[in-house]
Design an enzyme around this catalytic site. Sequence first.
Site, PDB file in Angstrom:
ATOM      1  N   GLU A 215       1.221  -9.469  -9.834  1.00  0.00           N
ATOM      2  CA  GLU A 215       0.242 -10.417 -10.250  1.00  0.00           C
ATOM      3  C   GLU A 215      -0.558  -9.874 -11.425  1.00  0.00           C
ATOM      4  O   GLU A 215      -1.074  -8.761 -11.393  1.00  0.00           O
ATOM      5  CB  GLU A 215      -0.695 -10.837  -9.108  1.00  0.00           C
ATOM      6  CG  GLU A 215      -1.411  -9.703  -8.395  1.00  0.00           C
ATOM      7  CD  GLU A 215      -2.341 -10.207  -7.289  1.00  0.00           C
ATOM      8  OE1 GLU A 215      -3.201 -11.068  -7.541  1.00  0.00           O
ATOM      9  OE2 GLU A 215      -2.187  -9.700  -6.157  1.00  0.00           O
TER      10      GLU A 215
ATOM     11  N   ASP B  88       0.195 -13.087   0.455  1.00  0.00           N
ATOM     12  CA  ASP B  88      -0.799 -12.203  -0.185  1.00  0.00           C
ATOM     13  C   ASP B  88      -1.289 -11.175   0.842  1.00  0.00           C
ATOM     14  O   ASP B  88      -2.489 -10.891   0.936  1.00  0.00           O
ATOM     15  CB  ASP B  88      -1.960 -12.991  -0.792  1.00  0.00           C
ATOM     16  CG  ASP B  88      -2.848 -12.115  -1.682  1.00  0.00           C
ATOM     17  OD1 ASP B  88      -2.478 -10.949  -1.936  1.00  0.00           O
ATOM     18  OD2 ASP B  88      -3.910 -12.599  -2.115  1.00  0.00           O
TER      19      ASP B  88
ATOM     20  N   HIS C 162      -2.695 -14.220 -11.310  1.00  0.00           N
ATOM     21  CA  HIS C 162      -3.857 -14.339 -10.417  1.00  0.00           C
ATOM     22  C   HIS C 162      -4.938 -15.028 -11.244  1.00  0.00           C
ATOM     23  O   HIS C 162      -5.621 -14.392 -12.041  1.00  0.00           O
ATOM     24  CB  HIS C 162      -4.301 -12.944  -9.960  1.00  0.00           C
ATOM     25  CG  HIS C 162      -5.513 -12.936  -9.081  1.00  0.00           C
ATOM     26  ND1 HIS C 162      -5.557 -12.261  -7.893  1.00  0.00           N
ATOM     27  CD2 HIS C 162      -6.735 -13.522  -9.219  1.00  0.00           C
ATOM     28  CE1 HIS C 162      -6.746 -12.423  -7.329  1.00  0.00           C
ATOM     29  NE2 HIS C 162      -7.488 -13.172  -8.130  1.00  0.00           N
TER      30      HIS C 162
ATOM     31  N   HIS D 189      -6.685  -4.032   4.602  1.00  0.00           N
ATOM     32  CA  HIS D 189      -7.717  -3.008   4.433  1.00  0.00           C
ATOM     33  C   HIS D 189      -8.074  -2.525   5.834  1.00  0.00           C
ATOM     34  O   HIS D 189      -7.860  -3.251   6.814  1.00  0.00           O
ATOM     35  CB  HIS D 189      -8.957  -3.593   3.750  1.00  0.00           C
ATOM     36  CG  HIS D 189      -8.688  -4.073   2.349  1.00  0.00           C
ATOM     37  ND1 HIS D 189      -8.516  -3.223   1.291  1.00  0.00           N
ATOM     38  CD2 HIS D 189      -8.529  -5.325   1.850  1.00  0.00           C
ATOM     39  CE1 HIS D 189      -8.283  -3.912   0.187  1.00  0.00           C
ATOM     40  NE2 HIS D 189      -8.276  -5.197   0.500  1.00  0.00           N
TER      41      HIS D 189
ATOM     42  N   HIS E  33      -1.291 -17.570  -5.122  1.00  0.00           N
ATOM     43  CA  HIS E  33      -2.345 -17.949  -4.170  1.00  0.00           C
ATOM     44  C   HIS E  33      -3.362 -18.973  -4.691  1.00  0.00           C
ATOM     45  O   HIS E  33      -4.563 -18.699  -4.757  1.00  0.00           O
ATOM     46  CB  HIS E  33      -3.084 -16.706  -3.663  1.00  0.00           C
ATOM     47  CG  HIS E  33      -3.452 -15.681  -4.708  1.00  0.00           C
ATOM     48  ND1 HIS E  33      -4.124 -15.988  -5.857  1.00  0.00           N
ATOM     49  CD2 HIS E  33      -3.225 -14.342  -4.760  1.00  0.00           C
ATOM     50  CE1 HIS E  33      -4.303 -14.893  -6.573  1.00  0.00           C
ATOM     51  NE2 HIS E  33      -3.758 -13.876  -5.932  1.00  0.00           N
TER      52      HIS E  33
ATOM     53  N   ARG F  19       0.844  -1.222   0.000  1.00  0.00           N
ATOM     54  CA  ARG F  19       0.000   0.000   0.000  1.00  0.00           C
ATOM     55  C   ARG F  19       0.868   1.258   0.000  1.00  0.00           C
ATOM     56  O   ARG F  19       1.798   1.352  -0.738  1.00  0.00           O
ATOM     57  CB  ARG F  19      -0.993  -0.017   1.164  1.00  0.00           C
ATOM     58  CG  ARG F  19      -1.757  -1.342   1.346  1.00  0.00           C
ATOM     59  CD  ARG F  19      -2.663  -1.687   0.209  1.00  0.00           C
ATOM     60  NE  ARG F  19      -3.602  -2.758   0.545  1.00  0.00           N
ATOM     61  CZ  ARG F  19      -4.201  -3.524  -0.350  1.00  0.00           C
ATOM     62  NH1 ARG F  19      -3.986  -3.387  -1.641  1.00  0.00           N
ATOM     63  NH2 ARG F  19      -5.050  -4.455   0.018  1.00  0.00           N
TER      64      ARG F  19
HETATM   65  O1  DOR Z   1      -8.246 -10.334  -2.023  1.00  0.00           O
HETATM   66  C1  DOR Z   1      -7.396  -9.758  -2.689  1.00  0.00           C
HETATM   67  N1  DOR Z   1      -6.939  -8.536  -2.335  1.00  0.00           N
HETATM   68  N2  DOR Z   1      -6.916 -10.325  -3.794  1.00  0.00           N
HETATM   69  C2  DOR Z   1      -6.109  -9.661  -4.643  1.00  0.00           C
HETATM   70  O2  DOR Z   1      -5.724 -10.233  -5.628  1.00  0.00           O
HETATM   71  C3  DOR Z   1      -5.759  -8.251  -4.413  1.00  0.00           C
HETATM   72  C4  DOR Z   1      -5.813  -7.966  -2.976  1.00  0.00           C
HETATM   73  C5  DOR Z   1      -5.698  -6.479  -2.644  1.00  0.00           C
HETATM   74  O3  DOR Z   1      -4.806  -5.826  -3.187  1.00  0.00           O
HETATM   75  O4  DOR Z   1      -6.453  -6.020  -1.790  1.00  0.00           O
END
Ligand code: DOR
Length: 425
Positions: A142, A284, A176, A288, A221, A61
């Site tokens: 990805e 992965d 992906h 959030h 993943h 991020r």
């Molecule tokens: O669940 C996911 N979140 N899968 C992804 O491929 C991207 C990732 C994200 O960047 O939040």
Amino acid sequence: MDHRPELVLAGVQLPDGRRKDITIRDGRVVHAGAGPAADWVIDCTKYLVLPGAVDVHVHMRGGSQSKKEDWQTGSMSALAGGVTVVVDQPNTVPPLTAPEVFRQRVVDAQVHSLCSFAVNSAVTPDTQIEAMWGAGAMAFGETFFAPSSYGEAMGVPDLSRMLGRIHALGGLATIHAESVRPGDDDGLAAHDALRSPEGELDAVLAVQACNTSGCRLHFCHMSSALSVAAARGTVEVTPHHLFLSREKVCDDNTMFKVNPPVRSERERKSLLASWDRIDVIASDHAPHTKGEKAQAFSQAPSGVPGVETMVPLLMAEVLEKRITLPDVIKKTSTTPAALLGIPAAGFGPGDRADFAIYPKKAVTLEADLLHSRCGWTPFEGLRAVFPKTVIRDGTVVYEDGEFTRVSPVWFAGRGYAGRPAPAKR
Ligand code: DOR
């Protein structure tokens, strides 16, 4: 010549059972055997010592997404989980499709990261593939075959063309692989059905069919045993697909919402049974905020944090003798380093001196133990073993919750053609 002080890890139990003292100088292992009198000795006799992990799938991020995570908090989270090198994914805002944004990303990491890193290039129809290779992209992707958070899907003709260009450079395409059916995405069971294991398998087969150039593929993943078996390329699996199943929580629990979805317990068990075919475990890590996850299921973003819990969850399994220590080292450190073509961390002379020193005792996982800015974990309540001490490039960078910042190493890809802008401090 001006050397950094020597560090000796005393009484390290090697994966084959022998005990050795590991002598480290200038970021490398210089000797494995009886250690000399050194400036600094760490007694490792009561601990399990692992080469630092390389997490090949991390979303750090930063920028406009810094409320979720940034390089500082994300890299602290990595180190506190025994991960010394991360590979940052390019679905940033804006995505990494051109050299100028890529270089800015590298500088951001050089200034703020506490762990070493590589950065991948996005793959979109407009990506300047050759220029990104020259700018130092480690790998490509990805590459989204289905839409996901901050990622647009690539159609087959575009993907086929892009794979050809990546192959011409000798690059690695990371994929992906998912297919999405239309429908109401209103809970974990629906999410699993709309982005089904069969859809993942179809995507794997479609990507392989359109890879007419024979580009080297790495499948990110993978969430089902069938797709793992069908993949012709390296296979990556995450701890959330290995250790979580959707029946364990309420169907509307957005903390388990991720792409590909957390599957049923039956599917999870068959994935775990594919353990020997799994090349790489990666997290992965996709943080959030709690606020974003508090929205209705259909609105909540997909993704879970995991860079700090990846090795600790695996180490708890090692203590329970469900998996072996050599397998954990291979899948989290040796194979990922080989996949990227970076020097391996390890116990032999010349190896990169990245290590994590783990007690032989598990704790119960709680979000409060962790360092990601997002402040939550889907693994709450599971058993985990966290490192006491982490060494990066021969220096102790983490010990008992305290961090020491040492400039990170940027591992540029093989196509790197020049120097990045000097990092401002
Ligand atoms: O669940 C996911 N979140 N899968 C992804 O491929 C991207 C990732 C994200 O960047 O939040």
